[in-house]
Design a protein around this motif. Structure first.
Motif, PDB file in Angstrom:
ATOM      1  N   LEU A 304       0.948  -1.229   0.081  1.00 45.10           N
ATOM      2  CA  LEU A 304      -0.021  -0.081   0.016  1.00 45.10           C
ATOM      3  C   LEU A 304       0.439   1.297   0.245  1.00 45.10           C
ATOM      4  CD1 LEU A 304      -2.828  -0.897   2.442  1.00 45.10           C
ATOM      5  CD2 LEU A 304      -3.416  -0.099  -0.048  1.00 45.10           C
ATOM      6  N   GLU A 306       3.669   1.755  -1.474  1.00 46.84           N
ATOM      7  CA  GLU A 306       4.137   1.814  -2.294  1.00 46.84           C
ATOM      8  C   GLU A 306       3.396   2.404  -3.827  1.00 46.84           C
ATOM      9  OE1 GLU A 306       6.105  -0.918  -5.539  1.00 46.84           O
ATOM     10  OE2 GLU A 306       8.110  -0.041  -3.993  1.00 46.84           O
ATOM     11  N   GLY A 307       1.772   1.706  -3.233  1.00 44.86           N
ATOM     12  CA  GLY A 307       0.750   1.811  -4.274  1.00 44.86           C
ATOM     13  C   GLY A 307       0.339   0.556  -5.498  1.00 44.86           C
ATOM     14  N   THR A 309       1.977  -0.698  -8.481  1.00 47.14           N
ATOM     15  CA  THR A 309       3.038  -0.408  -9.629  1.00 47.14           C
ATOM     16  C   THR A 309       1.972  -1.160 -10.763  1.00 47.14           C
ATOM     17  OG1 THR A 309       4.534  -2.348  -9.289  1.00 47.14           O
ATOM     18  CG2 THR A 309       4.554  -0.454  -8.167  1.00 47.14           C
ATOM     19  N   VAL A 334       0.083   3.961   5.598  1.00 47.43           N
ATOM     20  CA  VAL A 334      -0.328   4.728   4.541  1.00 47.43           C
ATOM     21  C   VAL A 334      -2.019   5.515   5.114  1.00 47.43           C
ATOM     22  CG1 VAL A 334      -0.017   3.051   2.547  1.00 47.43           C
ATOM     23  CG2 VAL A 334      -1.880   2.872   3.093  1.00 47.43           C
ATOM     24  N   GLU A 338      -6.325   6.284   1.415  1.00 44.56           N
ATOM     25  CA  GLU A 338      -5.713   5.873  -0.686  1.00 44.56           C
ATOM     26  C   GLU A 338      -6.434   4.866  -0.588  1.00 44.56           C
ATOM     27  OE1 GLU A 338      -1.482   6.251  -0.182  1.00 44.56           O
ATOM     28  OE2 GLU A 338      -1.641   7.807   1.326  1.00 44.56           O
ATOM     29  N   ASN A 341      -9.125   4.979  -3.479  1.00 49.86           N
ATOM     30  CA  ASN A 341      -8.869   5.036  -4.659  1.00 49.86           C
ATOM     31  C   ASN A 341      -7.608   3.989  -5.969  1.00 49.86           C
ATOM     32  OD1 ASN A 341      -9.337   7.986  -4.535  1.00 49.86           O
ATOM     33  ND2 ASN A 341      -6.986   8.140  -3.438  1.00 49.86           N
ATOM     34  N   PHE A 342      -7.238   2.854  -5.001  1.00 50.65           N
ATOM     35  CA  PHE A 342      -7.098   1.831  -5.598  1.00 50.65           C
ATOM     36  C   PHE A 342      -7.838   1.147  -6.007  1.00 50.65           C
ATOM     37  CE2 PHE A 342      -3.134   2.009  -2.221  1.00 50.65           C
ATOM     38  CZ  PHE A 342      -2.178   2.390  -2.976  1.00 50.65           C
TER      39      PHE A 342
END
Length: 452
Positions: A304, A306-307, A309, A334, A338, A341-342
């Motif tokens: 999470l 790093e998001g 990729t 995090v 957020e 959004n994912f």
């Protein structure tokens, strides 16, 4: 049926306080008497204490003697149970003496096979005994007991009865056309549809039953360094996998057994999937892909903090057909906003956020695993079929589907209709063992331990 008298230890051959040696057959009482040298009249279901002796009169041990007169015994034959101390040499010696007096050593599952052949239990109940012995969890043992109590047998009998009732109606109409009114074909069609629906409902229990009996294969998948090993350790409850900040630490899969909500789980931590030139790591990644194919359910893990990729999405696209649970790890790093959004950006149904480090939200993850596998709504009275039952039901289902699809053509061909319904009913008989072959029996009873 073989009328030999058989003998075996009904308890494991290990040092213990007490063992049970079972003798079944026409000579059971005679052999038991000689071992205990009992001259008095033996009453059934009474416990006698005495010394167990060999042919020369030497004392082997002392113990208990119980006689079960046919047909009121497990096998339906005369049965004697001897309970000496659980000494391995003592148990072996008593069995050796029983064989010298006319018994033979029992084959695996032979006591239960005799119970089936003598009508004490049907084939589903015989299988349930093996399942109960081998049960890996409380849920598995409860499921086995439900079948042992005859709940599956009753369902199958009800289905057979409905089909036989239809056959009787058609046969009466064919044989006594002047005395019996013509049956409304819609009634036959609706009855067939009802039976088909019940068969399909039973067939749906197979996969769930396999998971409860055999356990869940759960694979953790993702790119290197997203916290797969940390999640693995958190679920297992101790540090089983090496955790490092260096990428590619796990080069082979790691497997551990645990129990989640009473169901056995084989948890697999796989090598991080990525493009690499390292030959050893490549082998690990290939093994990871093989384990993904074997898994009942997959946890797709990403970091999470790093998001998501391109590397994450490439892995997800490779496994999305397996309907993985998306797990966002390192939630402690995090802002929770957020996560939404994912979900919106990548069209995930949901993301389970966890912190392996702080062991947060693991209960929600376990709940999602069970929800995905259909294991949430479970009753203590549920029954689950096995592969043999499934195949027999599938054959009956195919016959009934064909009948319903061709109902219009068969309306005036009642003899053929009756034969087809009889065929479906015969497949149901295979489940409880009214119709069976020696090969089927051999396959079922070979699963049992000797002495059962």
């Amino acid at each position: 049926m073989d009328k030999d008298t058989i003998v075996a230890s009904a308890t494991p051959l290990i040092p213990s306080a007490v063992s049970i040696i079972r003798i079944s057959g026409d000579q059971a009482l005679n052999i038991g008497r000689k071992l205990f040298q009992l001259s008095e009249t033996i009453k059934e279901r009474r416990v006698y204490f005495g010394k167990i002796r060999d042919r020369a009169g030497n004392v082997i041990d002392e113990g208990l003697f119980v006689y079960f007169k046919a047909p009121r015994s497990f096998t339906g034959e005369d049965v004697v149970e001897i309970q000496p101390h659980g000494s391995i040499p003592v148990v072996k010696k008593i069995i050796e003496e029983a064989i010298s007096l006319g018994a033979r050593f029992a084959e695996p599952g032979e006591f239960t096979k005799r119970a089936f052949l003598n009508g004490k239990i049907d084939l589903t109940q015989a299988e349930a005994i093996a399942d109960l012995i081998e049960a890996k969890s409380e849920k598995a043992s409860r499921a086995a007991v439900n079948i042992l109590e005859g709940k599956l047998s009753q369902k199958v009998r009800n289905l057979r009865e409905k089909l036989l009732n239809l056959v009787s109606l058609i046969e009466a109409e064919l044989n006594f056309p002047e005395d019996v009114e013509e049956i409304d074909f819609k009634i036959i069609e609706e009855s067939l549809k009802d039976v088909l629906k019940e068969i399909e409902n039973l067939m749906r229990t197979y996969k769930k039953g396999e998971l409860i009996r055999e356990g869940i294969k759960l694979a953790i998948v993702g790119k290197p360094n997203v916290g797969k090993s940390s999640l693995f350790n958190a679920l297992v409850g101790y540090e089983r996998a090496i955790v490092s900040e260096y990428r590619g630490t796990t080069r082979d899969f790691i497997e551990e057994s645990l129990s989640i909500k009473g169901i056995p789980v084989r948890l697999l931590d796989t090598a991080g999937i990525r493009d690499t030139q390292d030959k050893i790591e490549k082998i690990g990644i290939q093994k990871a892909k093989e384990k993904i194919e074997e898994a009942d359910i997959i946890l797709f893990v990403f970091d999470l903090s790093e998001g998501l990729t391109d590397e994450d999405l490439k892995i997800y696209n490779e496994i999305k057909d397996k309907d993985p649970i998306v797990v966002g790890n390192k939630s402690d790093l995090v802002d929770k906003k957020e996560v939404d959004n994912f979900t919106k950006k990548y069209y995930f149904k949901s993301i389970i956020t966890v912190s392996s480090k702080n062991q947060e939200n693991l209960d929600q993850l376990e709940e999602e695993i069970f929800q995905k596998l259909g294991l949430i709504e479970e009753s203590s009275s549920d029954i689950y079929i096995n592969l043999r039952h499934y195949k027999a039901l599938e054959k009956a289902k195919n016959v009934l589907e064909n009948l319903i699809q061709n109902a219009g053509k068969l309306k005036d061909l009642k003899e053929i209709l009756m034969l087809e319904i009889n065929e479906a009913e015969k497949y149901l008989e295979e489940i409880t063992g009214e119709i069976t072959t020696e090969d089927v029996l051999g396959n079922i009873f070979s699963r049992f331990c000797i002495g059962k």
